[in-house]
Motif scaffolding. Structure first.
Motif, short mmCIF file in Angstrom:
data_model
loop_
_atom_site.label_atom_id
_atom_site.label_comp_id
_atom_site.label_asym_id
_atom_site.label_seq_id
_atom_site.Cartn_x
_atom_site.Cartn_y
_atom_site.Cartn_z
N ALA A 243 -13.85 12.17 34.96
CA ALA A 243 -14.60 13.42 35.10
C ALA A 243 -13.84 14.43 35.96
CB ALA A 243 -15.97 13.12 35.71
N ILE A 244 -13.22 13.96 37.05
CA ILE A 244 -12.49 14.87 37.93
C ILE A 244 -11.24 15.40 37.23
CG2 ILE A 244 -11.10 14.98 40.04
CD1 ILE A 244 -13.19 13.44 41.46
N ILE A 245 -10.54 14.54 36.48
CA ILE A 245 -9.36 15.02 35.74
C ILE A 245 -9.77 16.11 34.74
CG2 ILE A 245 -7.62 14.35 34.04
CD1 ILE A 245 -7.37 11.68 35.47
N HIS A 246 -10.91 15.93 34.09
CA HIS A 246 -11.40 16.95 33.16
C HIS A 246 -11.71 18.24 33.90
CE1 HIS A 246 -12.92 13.40 30.48
NE2 HIS A 246 -11.61 13.55 30.43
N ARG A 247 -12.33 18.11 35.07
CA ARG A 247 -12.68 19.30 35.85
C ARG A 247 -11.43 20.06 36.30
NH1 ARG A 247 -15.39 23.57 36.07
NH2 ARG A 247 -15.66 24.46 38.14
N LEU A 248 -10.43 19.34 36.74
CA LEU A 248 -9.19 19.98 37.17
C LEU A 248 -8.53 20.72 36.00
CD1 LEU A 248 -7.77 17.18 39.48
CD2 LEU A 248 -8.47 19.46 40.19
N ALA A 249 -8.59 20.14 34.81
CA ALA A 249 -8.01 20.81 33.65
C ALA A 249 -8.73 22.13 33.37
CB ALA A 249 -8.08 19.89 32.43
N LEU A 251 -10.39 23.95 35.52
CA LEU A 251 -10.10 24.89 36.60
C LEU A 251 -8.75 25.58 36.40
CD1 LEU A 251 -11.34 22.90 39.73
CD2 LEU A 251 -12.27 25.06 38.87
N THR A 252 -7.84 24.92 35.71
CA THR A 252 -6.55 25.56 35.43
C THR A 252 -6.51 26.23 34.06
OG1 THR A 252 -5.67 23.44 34.60
CG2 THR A 252 -5.27 23.95 36.91
N GLY A 253 -7.67 26.37 33.44
CA GLY A 253 -7.77 27.11 32.19
C GLY A 253 -7.36 26.33 30.96
N ARG A 254 -7.45 24.97 31.03
CA ARG A 254 -7.05 24.15 29.90
C ARG A 254 -8.23 23.37 29.34
NH1 ARG A 254 -2.79 23.84 33.50
NH2 ARG A 254 -0.69 24.18 32.64
N GLU A 255 -7.97 22.72 28.22
CA GLU A 255 -8.98 21.82 27.65
C GLU A 255 -9.11 20.59 28.56
OE1 GLU A 255 -7.82 20.91 23.71
OE2 GLU A 255 -8.17 22.94 22.94
N PRO A 256 -10.28 19.92 28.55
CA PRO A 256 -10.52 18.83 29.51
C PRO A 256 -9.48 17.72 29.51
CG PRO A 256 -12.56 19.48 28.46
CD PRO A 256 -11.48 20.25 27.77
N GLY A 257 -8.91 17.40 28.37
CA GLY A 257 -7.97 16.29 28.33
C GLY A 257 -6.53 16.66 28.58
N GLU A 264 -3.13 10.79 35.76
CA GLU A 264 -3.66 9.43 35.74
C GLU A 264 -2.86 8.48 36.64
OE1 GLU A 264 -3.58 7.97 31.78
OE2 GLU A 264 -1.42 8.21 31.51
N ALA A 265 -1.60 8.81 36.95
CA ALA A 265 -0.84 7.95 37.86
C ALA A 265 -1.35 8.14 39.28
CB ALA A 265 0.64 8.31 37.78
N PRO A 266 -1.71 7.05 39.99
CA PRO A 266 -2.27 7.18 41.34
C PRO A 266 -1.24 7.78 42.31
CG PRO A 266 -2.67 4.99 40.44
CD PRO A 266 -1.68 5.65 39.54
N ALA A 267 -1.76 8.42 43.36
CA ALA A 267 -0.94 8.93 44.46
C ALA A 267 -1.71 8.71 45.74
CB ALA A 267 -0.62 10.41 44.26
N ALA A 268 -0.99 8.62 46.85
CA ALA A 268 -1.63 8.35 48.13
C ALA A 268 -2.50 9.52 48.56
CB ALA A 268 -0.57 8.06 49.19
N LEU A 269 -3.50 9.22 49.37
CA LEU A 269 -4.31 10.28 49.97
C LEU A 269 -3.44 11.07 50.95
CD1 LEU A 269 -7.61 8.32 50.50
CD2 LEU A 269 -7.47 10.58 49.44
N PRO A 270 -3.73 12.35 51.15
CA PRO A 270 -2.88 13.17 52.03
C PRO A 270 -3.01 12.75 53.49
CG PRO A 270 -4.85 14.39 51.42
CD PRO A 270 -4.86 13.13 50.60
N ALA A 271 -1.93 12.98 54.23
CA ALA A 271 -1.99 12.76 55.67
C ALA A 271 -2.89 13.82 56.30
CB ALA A 271 -0.58 12.83 56.26
N LEU A 272 -3.66 13.42 57.29
CA LEU A 272 -4.60 14.34 57.93
C LEU A 272 -3.93 15.06 59.09
CD1 LEU A 272 -7.70 11.98 57.91
CD2 LEU A 272 -7.17 13.84 56.32
#
Length: 470
Positions: A243-249, A251-257, A264-272
């Motif tokens: 759902a979040i990947i679809h929302r990000l798409a 937000l950038t003016g693209r189709e959901p997929g 889809e490749a995981p990445a670490a959470l940002p340093a605070l």
């Protein structure tokens, strides 16, 4: 003729000394808080708010998505189009300060009836007429109706420009927030899968002991139940990630997929951030584009009072026509075909003053509405900043405790498995330790996500570090 010329000079003289009726606008003074109550010394610094703050998260992909959102987000395109519309209306309103000039022309053929021209032959009853000319009409703005209208539209155009900046804050804030949540969910998914792998090993150990005659079916069933419970978390997390990947798409003016392959490749959470630059308290309200928009709309509403008030006074118009008229095209531009007209018009609605005063009262009420909305926007901005500071500070404290809890739970689970293997404890304690580890690591991932999104919310409340791209 000379009297007519003197009459025409009168409105021109009055125009030079004209005034604009209605109140002259004065912007309300912004409060200057000495300090934000929740700005803890160990958490914030008075340095200028960081530009392009999302770059500090060290996500090249996030920076790319932000740029793409600036270019293609539909909410931003709508805001920009509305700003373009307001600028077009401003240009139109400024045209009213000058005479409107039009060109006109025509050709007509008319036949009168025998009753209309009883002594004329049929051919004599045919009449042709040709004309051409230039006409001008100018409202003499003695009482400022046109000037107040331009003033109001100018303020609306400035408000729409602030709306564009406010939409940038909203869109980028949501995009960064969603991106951080995505990485948080992916971390929760990793935790769930890692714990499921550990629980599979525990189940294999229990089954091996059962086959060797040293275990019980009860331990095996409990181990399998815990594994299935952990595995049940994975589909729900995968659904939220999708759902979040679809929302990000979107937000950038693209189709959901469109962004699945990139995200889809995981990445670490940002340093605070240990400390956050929030600037001086007095600068906060001047940075907020929603406050700027509300203040400009208050200006527009105040100017509209003058537009309504001007209807109490006479409206003067000066019109003129210079042209030619003839019965044949050959004579159209002859000297004797010249026509001209100069006229002064007066329109005064003093007999309908009740209607005018009702419009004035409505304009006054609109100004009061916009004043209250402006004051409310200022208070909400301070509220959002204070709340964002409190949430970030408490999220950091929560995370510190959960880091310790996750480390302790990992050690407890390791020791429980060792003690079970040597027969010191039963498998129930192993299950309890593994359940505690899963909950602790999941809570830590959630807390890290909350801390990061609280930081994004703080930057959004401060409205600093956002590029000016209106």
């Amino acid at each position: 003729m000379r009297a007519m010329r003197h009459l025409m000079l009168l409105p021109l003289t009055l125009a030079l000394a004209a005034c604009a009726v209605g109140p002259d606008y004065r912007a309300p003074a912004l409060p200057e808080p000495a300090a934000l109550v929740r700005a803890e010394a160990g958490l914030v610094t008075p340095e200028a708010v960081e530009h392009d703050f999302w770059r500090s998260f060290d996500y090249a992909l996030l920076s790319e998505l932000v740029e793409e959102a600036f270019d293609a987000n539909h909410d931003l395109r709508i805001a920009l189009a509305r700003h373009d519309r307001s600028l077009a209306l401003l240009r139109q309103s400024r045209r009213d300060l000058a005479p409107s000039v039009t060109a006109q022309g025509g050709a007509a053929h008319q036949r009168a009836s025998a009753d209309q021209m009883p002594q004329a032959t049929r051919s004599q009853r045919d009449v042709e007429r040709y004309d051409a000319g230039v006409a001008a009409l100018w409202e003499l703005d003695f009482f400022g109706r046109v000037r107040r209208s331009v003033e109001a539209q100018q303020a609306e155009a400035e408000a729409s420009a602030a709306d564009v900046r406010a939409m940038q804050v909203v869109v980028v804030g949501e995009l960064v927030d969603q991106y951080v949540r995505l990485r948080g969910l992916q971390e929760q998914l990793r935790v769930a899968r890692a714990n499921a792998d550990n629980q599979r090993e525990s189940l294999a150990l229990v089954d091996a002991r059962l086959e060797a005659g040293r275990g019980t079916d009860f331990d095996s069933v409990r181990a399998r139940a815990q594994l299935e419970s952990t595995l049940s978390r994975i589909p729900a997390l995968e659904g939220e990630i999708a759902a979040i990947i679809h929302r990000l798409a979107v937000l950038t003016g693209r189709e959901p997929g469109a962004l699945i392959a990139r995200l889809e490749a995981p990445a670490a959470l940002p340093a605070l951030h240990e400390k956050v630059a929030i600037g001086l308290p007095g600068e906060l309200l001047r940075r907020r584009p929603d406050i700027a928009a509300a203040e400009r709309r208050l200006h527009a509403a105040t100017a509209s009072i003058g537009v309504a008030t001007a209807d109490l006074y006479p409206r003067f118009t000066l019109s003129g026509l210079l042209g030619t008229q003839a019965a044949s095209t050959g004579d159209l531009f002859g000297r004797d075909s010249e026509t001209r007209l100069l006229a002064l018009g007066v329109d005064w609605s003093f007999l309908d003053s009740g209607r005018v005063r009702a419009r004035m009262a409505a304009a006054d009420a609109d100004a009061e509405v916009n004043l209250a909305r402006y004051e409310q926007t200022v208070l909400q901005a301070l509220e959002e900043a204070e709340t964002a500071l409190a949430r970030y500070a408490q999220a950091l404290r929560e995370r510190e405790h959960l880091v310790d809890a996750a480390e302790a739970s990992a050690e407890a689970a390791r020791q429980a498995r060792v003690r079970f293997e040597v027969g010191v404890i039963d498998f129930l304690e192993v299950i309890d330790a593994e359940r505690s580890l899963l909950e602790a690591e999941d809570s830590l991932a959630r807390s890290h996500t909350r801390s990061a999104t609280a930081l994004v919310g703080l930057y959004r409340a401060l409205a600093g570090g956002w590029p000016q791209r209106a």
